[in-house]
Design a protein around this motif. Structure first.
Motif, PDB file in Angstrom:
ATOM      1  N   ASN A 510       9.942   0.920  -5.630  1.00  0.00           N
ATOM      2  CA  ASN A 510       8.557   0.717  -6.102  1.00  0.00           C
ATOM      3  C   ASN A 510       7.553   1.135  -5.043  1.00  0.00           C
ATOM      4  O   ASN A 510       6.554   0.457  -4.814  1.00  0.00           O
ATOM      5  CB  ASN A 510       8.353  -0.748  -6.497  1.00  0.00           C
ATOM      6  N   ASP A 511       7.879   2.287  -4.398  1.00  0.00           N
ATOM      7  CA  ASP A 511       6.976   2.727  -3.328  1.00  0.00           C
ATOM      8  C   ASP A 511       5.743   3.452  -3.861  1.00  0.00           C
ATOM      9  O   ASP A 511       4.805   3.686  -3.086  1.00  0.00           O
ATOM     10  CB  ASP A 511       7.733   3.652  -2.355  1.00  0.00           C
ATOM     11  N   GLY A 512       5.738   3.869  -5.111  1.00  0.00           N
ATOM     12  CA  GLY A 512       4.580   4.588  -5.672  1.00  0.00           C
ATOM     13  C   GLY A 512       4.169   4.016  -7.043  1.00  0.00           C
ATOM     14  O   GLY A 512       4.939   3.326  -7.705  1.00  0.00           O
ATOM     15  N   TRP A 513       2.910   4.374  -7.414  1.00  0.00           N
ATOM     16  CA  TRP A 513       2.394   3.921  -8.742  1.00  0.00           C
ATOM     17  C   TRP A 513       2.809   4.961  -9.762  1.00  0.00           C
ATOM     18  O   TRP A 513       2.360   6.109  -9.725  1.00  0.00           O
ATOM     19  CB  TRP A 513       0.867   3.778  -8.662  1.00  0.00           C
ATOM     20  N   LYS A 546       4.840  14.936 -15.732  1.00  0.00           N
ATOM     21  CA  LYS A 546       6.124  14.612 -16.338  1.00  0.00           C
ATOM     22  C   LYS A 546       6.280  13.105 -16.467  1.00  0.00           C
ATOM     23  O   LYS A 546       5.667  12.325 -15.717  1.00  0.00           O
ATOM     24  CB  LYS A 546       7.269  15.158 -15.479  1.00  0.00           C
ATOM     25  N   ASN A 547       7.063  12.709 -17.422  1.00  0.00           N
ATOM     26  CA  ASN A 547       7.348  11.298 -17.615  1.00  0.00           C
ATOM     27  C   ASN A 547       8.030  10.732 -16.382  1.00  0.00           C
ATOM     28  O   ASN A 547       8.980  11.311 -15.848  1.00  0.00           O
ATOM     29  CB  ASN A 547       8.221  11.117 -18.837  1.00  0.00           C
ATOM     30  N   GLY A 548       7.532   9.585 -15.836  1.00  0.00           N
ATOM     31  CA  GLY A 548       8.102   8.939 -14.663  1.00  0.00           C
ATOM     32  C   GLY A 548       7.536   9.454 -13.367  1.00  0.00           C
ATOM     33  O   GLY A 548       8.021   9.058 -12.290  1.00  0.00           O
ATOM     34  N   ALA A 549       6.535  10.332 -13.384  1.00  0.00           N
ATOM     35  CA  ALA A 549       5.948  10.886 -12.161  1.00  0.00           C
ATOM     36  C   ALA A 549       5.102   9.833 -11.462  1.00  0.00           C
ATOM     37  O   ALA A 549       4.580   8.903 -12.070  1.00  0.00           O
ATOM     38  CB  ALA A 549       5.115  12.118 -12.499  1.00  0.00           C
ATOM     39  N   ILE A 550       4.989   9.947 -10.078  1.00  0.00           N
ATOM     40  CA  ILE A 550       4.146   9.052  -9.291  1.00  0.00           C
ATOM     41  C   ILE A 550       2.717   9.581  -9.356  1.00  0.00           C
ATOM     42  O   ILE A 550       2.445  10.740  -9.017  1.00  0.00           O
ATOM     43  CB  ILE A 550       4.630   8.980  -7.841  1.00  0.00           C
ATOM     44  N   LEU A 551       1.801   8.691  -9.757  1.00  0.00           N
ATOM     45  CA  LEU A 551       0.392   9.077  -9.840  1.00  0.00           C
ATOM     46  C   LEU A 551      -0.293   8.948  -8.482  1.00  0.00           C
ATOM     47  O   LEU A 551      -1.142   9.772  -8.123  1.00  0.00           O
ATOM     48  CB  LEU A 551      -0.328   8.191 -10.880  1.00  0.00           C
ATOM     49  N   TRP A 552       0.056   7.875  -7.693  1.00  0.00           N
ATOM     50  CA  TRP A 552      -0.604   7.651  -6.395  1.00  0.00           C
ATOM     51  C   TRP A 552       0.387   6.948  -5.490  1.00  0.00           C
ATOM     52  O   TRP A 552       1.073   5.995  -5.912  1.00  0.00           O
ATOM     53  CB  TRP A 552      -1.863   6.804  -6.613  1.00  0.00           C
ATOM     54  N   ASP A 553       0.406   7.403  -4.194  1.00  0.00           N
ATOM     55  CA  ASP A 553       1.351   6.802  -3.253  1.00  0.00           C
ATOM     56  C   ASP A 553       0.731   5.654  -2.464  1.00  0.00           C
ATOM     57  O   ASP A 553       1.380   5.066  -1.603  1.00  0.00           O
ATOM     58  CB  ASP A 553       1.885   7.865  -2.304  1.00  0.00           C
ATOM     59  N   GLY A 554      -0.533   5.354  -2.666  1.00  0.00           N
ATOM     60  CA  GLY A 554      -1.195   4.227  -2.026  1.00  0.00           C
ATOM     61  C   GLY A 554      -1.938   4.569  -0.754  1.00  0.00           C
ATOM     62  O   GLY A 554      -2.569   3.686  -0.150  1.00  0.00           O
ATOM     63  N   ILE A 561      -3.918   0.616   2.654  1.00  0.00           N
ATOM     64  CA  ILE A 561      -4.744  -0.595   2.771  1.00  0.00           C
ATOM     65  C   ILE A 561      -4.421  -1.493   1.575  1.00  0.00           C
ATOM     66  O   ILE A 561      -4.580  -1.096   0.414  1.00  0.00           O
ATOM     67  CB  ILE A 561      -6.236  -0.244   2.802  1.00  0.00           C
ATOM     68  N   GLU A 562      -3.922  -2.661   1.893  1.00  0.00           N
ATOM     69  CA  GLU A 562      -3.556  -3.605   0.836  1.00  0.00           C
ATOM     70  C   GLU A 562      -4.824  -4.098   0.126  1.00  0.00           C
ATOM     71  O   GLU A 562      -5.870  -4.314   0.737  1.00  0.00           O
ATOM     72  CB  GLU A 562      -2.785  -4.776   1.457  1.00  0.00           C
ATOM     73  N   VAL A 580      -8.864   7.289 -22.952  1.00  0.00           N
ATOM     74  CA  VAL A 580      -9.273   6.848 -21.624  1.00  0.00           C
ATOM     75  C   VAL A 580      -8.655   5.475 -21.375  1.00  0.00           C
ATOM     76  O   VAL A 580      -8.816   4.557 -22.209  1.00  0.00           O
ATOM     77  CB  VAL A 580     -10.805   6.782 -21.489  1.00  0.00           C
ATOM     78  N   TYR A 581      -7.965   5.320 -20.219  1.00  0.00           N
ATOM     79  CA  TYR A 581      -7.373   4.050 -19.834  1.00  0.00           C
ATOM     80  C   TYR A 581      -8.082   3.560 -18.590  1.00  0.00           C
ATOM     81  O   TYR A 581      -8.299   4.307 -17.635  1.00  0.00           O
ATOM     82  CB  TYR A 581      -5.869   4.212 -19.551  1.00  0.00           C
ATOM     83  N   GLN A 582      -8.455   2.280 -18.605  1.00  0.00           N
ATOM     84  CA  GLN A 582      -9.109   1.654 -17.452  1.00  0.00           C
ATOM     85  C   GLN A 582      -8.412   0.335 -17.164  1.00  0.00           C
ATOM     86  O   GLN A 582      -7.970  -0.362 -18.100  1.00  0.00           O
ATOM     87  CB  GLN A 582     -10.600   1.409 -17.739  1.00  0.00           C
ATOM     88  N   GLY A 583      -8.312  -0.031 -15.859  1.00  0.00           N
ATOM     89  CA  GLY A 583      -7.668  -1.277 -15.512  1.00  0.00           C
ATOM     90  C   GLY A 583      -7.635  -1.477 -14.007  1.00  0.00           C
ATOM     91  O   GLY A 583      -8.341  -0.802 -13.257  1.00  0.00           O
ATOM     92  N   LYS A 584      -6.769  -2.415 -13.559  1.00  0.00           N
ATOM     93  CA  LYS A 584      -6.655  -2.741 -12.138  1.00  0.00           C
ATOM     94  C   LYS A 584      -5.179  -2.631 -11.730  1.00  0.00           C
ATOM     95  O   LYS A 584      -4.283  -2.934 -12.518  1.00  0.00           O
ATOM     96  CB  LYS A 584      -7.175  -4.147 -11.846  1.00  0.00           C
ATOM     97  N   VAL A 585      -4.971  -2.219 -10.508  1.00  0.00           N
ATOM     98  CA  VAL A 585      -3.642  -2.139  -9.953  1.00  0.00           C
ATOM     99  C   VAL A 585      -3.663  -2.774  -8.557  1.00  0.00           C
ATOM    100  O   VAL A 585      -4.608  -2.567  -7.788  1.00  0.00           O
ATOM    101  CB  VAL A 585      -3.141  -0.679  -9.906  1.00  0.00           C
ATOM    102  N   ALA A 586      -2.634  -3.545  -8.251  1.00  0.00           N
ATOM    103  CA  ALA A 586      -2.563  -4.245  -6.958  1.00  0.00           C
ATOM    104  C   ALA A 586      -1.644  -3.467  -6.007  1.00  0.00           C
ATOM    105  O   ALA A 586      -0.507  -3.130  -6.360  1.00  0.00           O
ATOM    106  CB  ALA A 586      -2.051  -5.659  -7.152  1.00  0.00           C
ATOM    107  N   LEU A 587      -2.155  -3.195  -4.807  1.00  0.00           N
ATOM    108  CA  LEU A 587      -1.360  -2.539  -3.769  1.00  0.00           C
ATOM    109  C   LEU A 587      -0.911  -3.629  -2.812  1.00  0.00           C
ATOM    110  O   LEU A 587      -1.731  -4.295  -2.175  1.00  0.00           O
ATOM    111  CB  LEU A 587      -2.192  -1.476  -3.053  1.00  0.00           C
ATOM    112  N   LEU A 588       0.403  -3.803  -2.711  1.00  0.00           N
ATOM    113  CA  LEU A 588       0.962  -4.885  -1.906  1.00  0.00           C
ATOM    114  C   LEU A 588       1.836  -4.285  -0.797  1.00  0.00           C
ATOM    115  O   LEU A 588       2.440  -3.218  -0.946  1.00  0.00           O
ATOM    116  CB  LEU A 588       1.801  -5.814  -2.785  1.00  0.00           C
ATOM    117  N   ARG A 589       2.021  -5.015   0.334  1.00  0.00           N
ATOM    118  CA  ARG A 589       2.871  -4.563   1.454  1.00  0.00           C
ATOM    119  C   ARG A 589       4.087  -5.442   1.557  1.00  0.00           C
ATOM    120  O   ARG A 589       4.041  -6.634   1.292  1.00  0.00           O
ATOM    121  CB  ARG A 589       2.081  -4.616   2.767  1.00  0.00           C
TER     122      ARG A 589
END
Length: 589
Positions: A510-513, A546-554, A561-562, A580-589
């Protein structure tokens, strides 16, 4: 001779002036005693001679009007005394003498020219003939009232006698009495007989006093002609202004009401209009008053005790109520005319190709107001045509505003055509063109099958279909068609998943979004990620993902930055729909 002129000249001059001031039609005479005689051609008003005789009827020497005197000294007519046109001359014939013993008779030449009767409380203006006239309140001449020929008397409230003299050549004559009669009509009682119903037979009978033989009472209604009789007949009910008076013109007034007998009163009418062209209308009459029991009629001729009339057709009726004294009250009542509603004709078009395309058109005569139509006697509409009907039997009916109805059964004939019994739809694999549609249809005739307007085929299955919406058609050899609409691929369409957190700590888990969707790839328009202060920390432009691709590595500028980040993702699905999709994602360490 000089003495004669001293005595006669003032008198003759006074006579002449009186004639100039008060012209009276007739022939004038002067007798040997100095009394004026007058004949008057009009019998409607008295002549001077008559007035003179009324003042002092004891003077036997006064001749009847129109007579001429003959004596030792011939009495002269005015025509003899006055001659010429513009300058009349006085002349006489023979020797005239006036004995001293008869000088006092000159007082008889005082005659009342104004009326001798007045209303109570009036201010009479009294005018007399004569020269140097004196008005006294008593025969002894102790109380002098006025000097002159016209006396404006103060108000007089009773019959009063004045005593008048005149002075000729310095000699005052003996007083002559002139009586002024004061009259007033007194209304004591009235007897009123009411008028009968619808008749002018009321009576007013008056009892009054105040008249005299010379001034009798007169009576008048509503300022109409005066009459001597105190009874007025043939009167209609109403209020009258009764006036009673004496001949002197003294009128008294009083309002008099000639009542009508109590008539019935129609308080209410309860009409019931006839229904659907029938003679079932009714009228109920509510009335009160009058005398005795009331009778009721609708034509003014036939009366009955019952106040309700039934079995009536539409039309106008004159309702009449009559009491025991034949007094009536009437009012006009109208019942609405109605017609019998019927169905004239029903046009039926049968179904074709086994479809629900039958049609019924209803034709009806004009009803009582607007007509509505139905094919189930429950739901009515203003249009008289019913379409898209299946084969079967229908109860068509019409109804107007008054609730009148007419109904009959009609049948819409059946027909045969192809029927789709079942459709098997296999959706394609997400992003693949491997979907399939298979039809199961029956018909009495040979069938062919079509998809989305393409050429018909004998096979009832369509394969290798991508996701989408399809129209399938079944046709028989007569051209009858039946169609259905089918959507393939609904489970895969517009589905996308993104986790709400990830941990870019380098442990390989789970290293990427990551983004997931049911198709192989998806067109991304852009991706924007903001920190909590609204600053853009990551942006990715349009590209196919592609399906399953990482959108952002953080990472932000090489640093992780957490925290909680906000994102906005815009994509375009294979169907062409943009989302259009809008929402929140949590970056954790």
């Amino acid at each position: 001779m000089q003495e004669l002129w001293k005595i006669r000249w003032p008198f003759i001059l006074a006579l002449w002036m009186s004639l100039l001031v008060t012209p009276v039609e007739g022939a004038f005479f002067i007798n040997c005693q100095g009394v004026i005689l007058l004949t008057n051609r009009s019998s409607a008003q008295p002549g001077w001679s008559e007035i003179a005789q009324k003042r002092n009827p004891t003077h036997k020497h006064l001749l009847p009007s129109g007579s001429q005197m003959t004596s030792r000294n011939r009495c002269l007519t005015m025509n003899e005394l006055l001659s010429g046109n513009s300058n009349p001359k006085l002349w006489f014939e023979g020797q005239l003498s006036l004995p001293t013993s008869e000088r006092e008779s000159l007082a008889d030449s005082i005659a009342l020219l104004s009326r001798d009767s007045y209303c109570l409380g009036g201010n009479p203006e009294l005018t007399v003939t004569g020269t140097n006239v004196r008005w006294y309140a008593d025969a002894d001449k102790k109380r002098l009232l006025y000097l002159g020929n016209t006396y404006h008397s103060p108000p007089i409230d009773q019959t009063t006698t004045f005593y008048l003299t005149q002075t000729l050549s310095g000699v005052e004559t003996s007083p002559i009495a002139i009586t002024i009669e004061i009259v007033e009509a007194f209304l004591h009682n009235m007897i009123i007989i009411p008028a009968s119903c619808e008749k002018n037979d009321g009576v007013i009978s008056v009892t009054a006093t105040g008249g005299t033989a010379r001034n009798p009472l007169y009576y008048s209604l509503n300022k109409g002609p005066a009459q001597r009789t105190p009874v007025f007949t043939n009167l209609a009910p109403g209020t009258y202004l009764l006036m009673d008076s004496v001949a002197a013109g003294c009128w008294g007034t009083s309002e008099v009401v000639v009542p009508a007998p109590p008539s019935p009163t129609i308080s209410s009418i309860l009409p019931l209009d006839p229904h659907c062209g029938q003679t079932d209308g009714a009228i109920t009459i509510l009335a009160f008053g009058g005398s005795g029991s009331l009778l009721y009629s609708l034509n003014g001729v036939d009366f009955k005790t019952d106040n309700q009339f039934t079995s009536l057709a539409g039309g106008t009726y004159t309702v009449t109520v009559k009491d025991r004294d034949q007094c009536t009250a009437s009012i006009s009542v109208s019942l609405e005319k109605s017609v019998n509603l019927t169905i004239n004709q029903v046009e039926v078009i049968t179904t074709t190709c086994g479809k629900t395309n039958g049609l019924i058109t209803i034709h009806s005569e004009a009803g009582n107001g607007r007509i509505t139509y139905s094919i189930d006697s429950l739901r009515y509409q203003f249009a008289n045509t019913f379409d898209s009907l299946a084969a079967g039997t229908y109860l068509v009916s019409v109804q107007d505003e008054t609730g009148c109805r007419a109904a009959q059964q009609v049948a819409v004939g059946p027909s045969d055509g192809p029927t789709i019994n079942h459709i098997l739809a296999l959706p394609p694999t997400c992003g693949m063109a491997d979907g399939q549609i298979s039809l199961s249809a029956t018909s009495l005739r040979a069938l062919s099958y079509g998809l989305n307007g393409m050429a018909y085929q004998a096979d009832s299955s369509f394969r290798q279909l991508p996701l989408g919406t399809y129209t399938v058609t079944v046709r028989d050899d007569r051209g009858c068609l039946v169609e259905r609409s089918i959507m393939l691929g609904e489970p895969c369409v517009n589905t996308i998943y993104m986790p709400d957190s990830f941990t870019p700590n380098g442990d390989g888990i789970n290293d990427g979004w990551v983004v997931f969707f049911p198709m192989t790839s998806l067109q991304f328009t852009d991706l924007i990620i903001y920190n909590r202060w609204g600053t853009v920390v990551f942006h990715r432009g349009a590209e196919e993902i592609k399906n399953g691709a990482i959108l952002w590595d953080g990472y932000e500028q090489g640093v992780v930055i957490e925290g909680i980040y906000t994102y906005q993702l815009r994509v375009q699905f294979p169907t062409g729909q943009n989302q259009v999709y809008q929402g929140k994602v949590a970056l954790l360490r």
